[in-house]
Write a protein that holds these residues in place. Structure first.
Motif, mmCIF file in Angstrom:
data_model
loop_
_atom_site.group_PDB
_atom_site.id
_atom_site.type_symbol
_atom_site.label_atom_id
_atom_site.label_comp_id
_atom_site.label_asym_id
_atom_site.label_seq_id
_atom_site.Cartn_x
_atom_site.Cartn_y
_atom_site.Cartn_z
ATOM 1 N N MET A 1 6.375 6.338 0.353
ATOM 2 C CA MET A 1 6.071 5.439 1.454
ATOM 3 C C MET A 1 5.032 4.422 0.991
ATOM 4 S SD MET A 1 5.795 8.011 4.677
ATOM 5 C CE MET A 1 6.506 7.153 6.026
ATOM 6 N N GLY A 3 2.054 1.423 1.574
ATOM 7 C CA GLY A 3 0.816 1.339 2.350
ATOM 8 C C GLY A 3 1.058 0.781 3.741
ATOM 9 N N SER A 5 3.729 1.232 5.568
ATOM 10 C CA SER A 5 4.304 2.303 6.392
ATOM 11 C C SER A 5 3.204 3.211 6.930
ATOM 12 C CB SER A 5 5.295 3.130 5.572
ATOM 13 O OG SER A 5 6.356 2.325 5.128
ATOM 14 N N TRP A 6 2.255 3.577 6.066
ATOM 15 C CA TRP A 6 1.158 4.426 6.504
ATOM 16 C C TRP A 6 0.291 3.720 7.550
ATOM 17 C CZ3 TRP A 6 1.446 9.329 6.023
ATOM 18 C CH2 TRP A 6 2.098 9.908 4.944
ATOM 19 N N THR A 7 0.146 2.425 7.388
ATOM 20 C CA THR A 7 -0.633 1.648 8.356
ATOM 21 C C THR A 7 0.046 1.651 9.719
ATOM 22 O OG1 THR A 7 -1.468 0.228 6.595
ATOM 23 C CG2 THR A 7 -1.645 -0.613 8.844
ATOM 24 N N ILE A 9 2.171 3.898 10.886
ATOM 25 C CA ILE A 9 2.096 5.261 11.434
ATOM 26 C C ILE A 9 0.692 5.543 11.957
ATOM 27 C CG2 ILE A 9 2.178 7.710 10.805
ATOM 28 C CD1 ILE A 9 4.465 6.943 8.826
ATOM 29 N N GLY A 10 -0.311 5.171 11.200
ATOM 30 C CA GLY A 10 -1.693 5.388 11.634
ATOM 31 C C GLY A 10 -2.024 4.615 12.896
#
Length: 54
Positions: A1, A3, A5-7, A9-10
Motif C-alpha cells: 500500500m 502512503g 492509501s494509508w493517509t 485510511i487514517g
C-alpha cells in the motif's frame, strides 16, 4: 500500500472517531427533548381539559 492509501485510511478512522460520538450525543439530546415535550404536552392537555365546577 502506498502512503496515500494509508493517509486515506487514517483520515477515515479519525473522522469516524469524531463523528460517531457527536452523533450519539445528538441522539441523546433528541431523546431528552422528546421526553420533555411529551411531559409538556401532557400538562397542557390536563390544563385545557379542566372543567369548571359550579
Amino acid at each position: 500500500m502506498t502512503g496515500e492509501s494509508w493517509t486515506v485510511i487514517g483520515t477515515a478512522i479519525v473522522m469516524l472517531a469524531v463523528i460517531v460520538p457527536v452523533q450519539v450525543r445528538i441522539m441523546q439530546d433528541v431523546a431528552g427533548l422528546r421526553e420533555r415535550m411529551a411531559r409538556l404536552e401532557g400538562l397542557f392537555e390536563g390544563f385545557t381539559r379542566q372543567e369548571t365546577s359550579q
